[in-house]
Scaffold this active site. Structure first.
Site, short mmCIF file in Angstrom:
data_model
loop_
_atom_site.label_atom_id
_atom_site.label_comp_id
_atom_site.label_asym_id
_atom_site.label_seq_id
_atom_site.Cartn_x
_atom_site.Cartn_y
_atom_site.Cartn_z
N MET A 136 35.74 38.41 40.70
CA MET A 136 37.13 38.82 40.89
C MET A 136 37.57 39.80 39.81
O MET A 136 38.21 40.81 40.09
CB MET A 136 38.05 37.58 40.87
CG MET A 136 37.80 36.60 41.98
SD MET A 136 37.94 37.32 43.62
CE MET A 136 39.70 37.59 43.75
N ASP A 169 34.68 39.93 28.58
CA ASP A 169 33.97 38.71 28.96
C ASP A 169 33.43 38.07 27.69
O ASP A 169 33.71 38.56 26.58
CB ASP A 169 32.85 39.03 29.98
CG ASP A 169 32.59 37.85 30.92
OD1 ASP A 169 32.17 36.79 30.40
OD2 ASP A 169 32.80 37.98 32.14
N VAL A 195 38.98 34.21 34.55
CA VAL A 195 37.81 33.46 34.06
C VAL A 195 37.58 32.28 35.00
O VAL A 195 38.23 32.16 36.04
CB VAL A 195 38.03 32.98 32.59
CG1 VAL A 195 38.23 34.18 31.69
CG2 VAL A 195 39.20 32.02 32.48
N GLU A 199 37.60 28.77 36.97
CA GLU A 199 38.77 27.98 37.38
C GLU A 199 38.82 26.68 36.59
O GLU A 199 38.44 25.60 37.09
CB GLU A 199 38.68 27.72 38.90
CG GLU A 199 39.92 27.12 39.52
CD GLU A 199 41.05 28.10 39.68
OE1 GLU A 199 40.99 29.22 39.15
OE2 GLU A 199 42.04 27.74 40.35
N LYS A 205 41.41 28.48 30.81
CA LYS A 205 42.44 29.46 31.12
C LYS A 205 43.54 29.43 30.07
O LYS A 205 44.01 30.46 29.60
CB LYS A 205 43.00 29.22 32.53
CG LYS A 205 42.05 29.70 33.64
CD LYS A 205 42.69 29.62 35.01
CE LYS A 205 41.75 29.89 36.16
NZ LYS A 205 41.25 31.24 36.31
N SER A 207 43.25 30.44 41.79
CA SER A 207 43.49 30.21 43.21
C SER A 207 44.08 28.83 43.46
O SER A 207 44.56 28.56 44.55
CB SER A 207 42.21 30.41 44.01
OG SER A 207 41.10 29.89 43.34
N HIS A 231 47.53 36.62 42.68
CA HIS A 231 46.42 36.03 43.42
C HIS A 231 45.79 37.09 44.32
O HIS A 231 46.37 37.48 45.33
CB HIS A 231 46.93 34.83 44.23
CG HIS A 231 45.85 34.10 44.97
ND1 HIS A 231 46.07 33.47 46.16
CD2 HIS A 231 44.55 33.92 44.68
CE1 HIS A 231 44.94 32.93 46.57
NE2 HIS A 231 44.01 33.18 45.70
#
Ligand code: NAI
Length: 707
Positions: free
Chosen positions: A327, A346, A403, A405, A410, A432, A453
């Protein structure tokens, strides 16, 4: 004559017809155009002896935008005859133009779509501006219509059915070079002046003013009469089409019919066949649904009624994307493509660079497909700076977190980003499933925190769901809206809720499909009926993609959250299956090579797991096909109505556009709210929902339907 088609004859006897509808940004095929074009053609015929040739061009930035959708959406069975007269007139004028006996050349100075391309095809020669913003094609099919202004007849005669059909049936838009390669246009020109200059050169070259199809002995390319080699293509075409449309979209079928039937008769009869099919489509409810949502609804959503009023447009200058995975790299690409500088972070430089390499590979594919250039690739990649260093987030005015889920992870990266980025930066999460209001606690300024989103794959999916947390401020929402528009996506604004809007509705589709497996409905039937209803992928295949482990985790979170509020979730038969598949049976989905489907190693075609019925079919399986179909559509529509009633999604328009563009609710319905109308209106919808509730569970009880 009004100004809509200006007529200028110069001393050399060359007439320039300039399409220029007063007071409008683009030219469209409406009454004003028809009256002006009629007058222009009358005059050309009167003055023919003094005319050497005609250049047809436009004074707008596009050549001609196509049919007038306002007008088309007003056509009904009651005024169809009047509209048919209008259509005959418009087509007749173009036919007279191509039979004027003088060379007519289209100087295409901008995009020519639909009706615009039809006008250009009625000219004997086409010169087009070679600019990346210029598109040529027939998008009618995407709105449930067909090119009814002669587009089918002329394209088939010009290119032959094999090359013409994909253009007509799929609505593919071509860049000028690709259109020239195909033979749809004749010449390219570097600038607007050169377009006209080349058009005039062609007039001076002594070209014959006759269309190929008006020459004696004309044969359609690839379709010599009586040559059996053409017939395998034509006889297989309906089956190939049915595989894609499953019979729910009449427009591509009528396009094919008009193309093939028209190929075996003279050109004037072919125009009539085309018109007849067009008139059938233009009054069909499916075209109305598609135009209503995919044209008017989508345009309105883009214009921004959901953007809080009173905030100037403020573009993002420097974006930080946290997480260079699937994503994150998609978001970075789409943003860099829109001219935004992106810091792509990252855990290691190698991981961040791998994200950028994925973007490079995507651009390579586009170059290979003629959709991008090496210069463009360099420019886009230059905007993306991979990094593993927090300090490089300095100066960013938007941060988007993508990053893993995981709430803790997060929270940590969001807090860090807030410290590093500009003090007034917008902080966003692409989560999500995690509620935005809760995540906002990770940052010091929750009013600047918002959900963005995206859908996968990011570069293809047009929708972005903007999620407003409890503390998200208006200015934050306005800036988020501006960013989504800046990258050319369609923003819908939703309020924070478990699964937001799209995932919540989509979840009901998955679980409904799975519930039927428990009831003993053959899994292949569930999958096939879903596709026959117009859903792009069957619910079991989707469940495998998403992974049953993830679905189970989301459910567990939901149960825990509800328990904390002292509530229990509605019982749902799917969860017993999901839990067993994910754990006991070791079949969590595609990534594990085993889910509802078997995935043969080495990339062979997947097939449904043959033992499903042995493990789960507890019911009789006696569910009529009609119920399978209605359950898959109704459950999503009912959940959408609940979202609307609860204020999660804020307008029927957003819900319709979001359901089609975000989760693949079938376009023929006009969206998950419009489906109520498509089904026959609120009373019929509620009655059917109650029937389904009595047979299959309370989840089908229809919520109040606000009109
Ligand atoms: P992914 O696994 O492809 O990428 C996650 C990336 O985050 C990895 O490259 C990982 O190295 C990196 N990462 C981990 N910790 C990090 C840290 N501390 N700092 C910087 N980077 C770190 O995952 P994917 O599929 O891209 O999903 C990312 C997010 O997007 C998730 O929250 C997911 O729920 C959400 N999402 C996913 C969708 C999908 O279809 N996959 C759709 C919409 C949202």
């Amino acid at each position: 004559m009004t100004e809509a088609v200006r007529y200028d004859r110069d001393a050399d006897g060359v007439v320039t017809l300039t399409l220029d509808q007063p007071g409008q940004a683009a030219n469209v095929m409406n009454a004003e155009y028809v009256s002006a074009m009629g007058a222009a053609v009358d005059r050309l015929e009167r003055e023919r002896d003094e005319i050497r040739g005609v250049v047809l061009t436009s004074a707008k930035s596009t050549f001609f935008a196509g049919g007038d959708l306002e007008l088309l959406s007003r056509v009904t069975a009651d005024n169809l005859e009047e509209f048919a007269g209008f259509l005959t007139q418009a087509k007749g004028q173009l036919r007279r133009l191509e039979r004027l006996g003088r060379p007519v050349v289209a100087a295409i100075n901008g995009s020519a779509l639909g009706g615009g391309l039809e006008i250009a095809l009625a000219c004997h020669h086409r010169v087009v501006l070679d600019d990346p913003n210029v598109n040529l094609g027939f998008p009618e099919v995407t709105l449930g219509l067909l090119p009814g202004g002669g587009g089918i007849v002329r394209t088939v005669r010009l290119l032959g059915p094999q090359a013409a059909l994909p253009l007509l049936v799929e609505g593919t838009q071509l860049r000028p070079a690709a259109a020239q390669k195909l033979g749809l246009v004749d010449e390219l020109a570097g600038g607007p002046d050169e377009v006209v200059a080349k058009a005039r050169e062609w007039l001076d070259s002594g070209a014959e003013p006759v269309q190929p199809w008006d020459r004696p002995g004309f044969m359609i390319p690839g379709l010599p009469p009586g040559d059996p080699r053409a017939y395998p293509l034509l006889s297989a075409a309906p089956a190939m089409l049915a595989k894609r449309t499953h019979g729910v979209y009449p427009a591509p079928e009528r396009i094919l019919a008009a193309a093939v039937e028209g190929a075996f008769v003279d050109v004037d009869t072919a125009f009539e066949i085309e018109s007849r099919y067009f008139l059938e489509l233009v009054i069909s409810p499916i075209a109305k649904n598609m135009i209503g949502t995919l044209w008017f609804g989508r345009n309105e959503v883009r214009r921004g009624p959901s953007k809080p009023a009173g905030y100037e447009r403020r573009p993002v200058e420097r974006l930080a994307v946290l997480g260079a995975g699937m994503m994150g790299s998609g978001i970075a690409y789409t943003s860099a493509n829109a001219g935004i500088d992106v810091v792509l972070k990252d855990v290691s430089l190698a991981a961040a660079e791998a994200g950028r390499d994925r973007i490079g590979a995507l651009l390579d594919e586009r170059i290979a497909g003629g959709k991008s250039t090496p210069e463009r690739r360099t420019e886009v990649l230059r905007r993306i700076s991979p990094t593993d260093t927090d300090a490089n987030l300095a100066g960013c005015d938007l941060v988007i977190e993508a990053v893993f889920e995981d709430r803790e992870l997060k929270s940590a990266v969001l807090a860090m980003a807030e410290r590093m980025a500009r003090p007034d930066a917008l902080i966003a999460s692409n989560t999500s499933t995690l509620p935005i209001t809760g995540l906002a606690e990770s940052v010091r300024a929750p009013e600047r925190f918002v959900g963005l989103h995206f859908f996968s794959p990011v570069h293809k999916m047009p929708l972005v769901e903007i999620i407003r947390g409890r503390l998200t401020s208006d200015v934050t929402l306005a800036r988020a809206f501006d960013y989504v528009r800046q990258i050319g996506k369609v923003p819908i604004v939703v309020n924070d809720s478990r699964g937001f809007f799209t995932s919540r509705v989509f979840g009901t589709y998955l679980t409904e499909g799975i519930a039927m497996v428990v009831e003993g409905v053959p899994p292949a039937l569930v999958e096939n009926v879903a596709r026959k209803a117009g859903l792009p992928v069957g619910p079991l295949a989707v469940a495998d993609e998403v992974s049953l482990t993830l679905v189970a985790r989301i459910r567990a979170q939901e149960v825990a959250d509800l328990a904390a509020e002292g509530r229990a979730p509605l019982d749902h038969p799917a969860y017993a299956v999901i839990d067993r598949m994910a754990t006991e049976l070791g079949r969590p989905g595609r990534s594990a090579g085993a889910g509802f489907y078997d995935y043969p190693p080495g990339g062979g075609a997947k097939r449904l797991w043959p033992e499903l019925a042995e493990h789960f079919a507890v019911g009789s399986g006696d569910v009529p096909e009609e119920d399978v179909r209605d359950r898959l559509l109704f459950i999503q529509s009912i959940e959408t109505l609940r979202c609307l009633n609860e204020g999660v999604v804020r307008s029927a328009r957003d819900a319709n556009v979001g359901s089609i563009l975000g989760i693949g609710f079938p376009a023929w319905t006009g969206g998950a709210v419009q489906f109520v109308e498509a089904y026959g209106g609120p009373a019929a919808f509620a009655a059917r929902a109650k029937e389904l509730a009595a047979r299959y569970g309370e989840r089908f009880q229809p919520p109040p339907i606000k009109s």
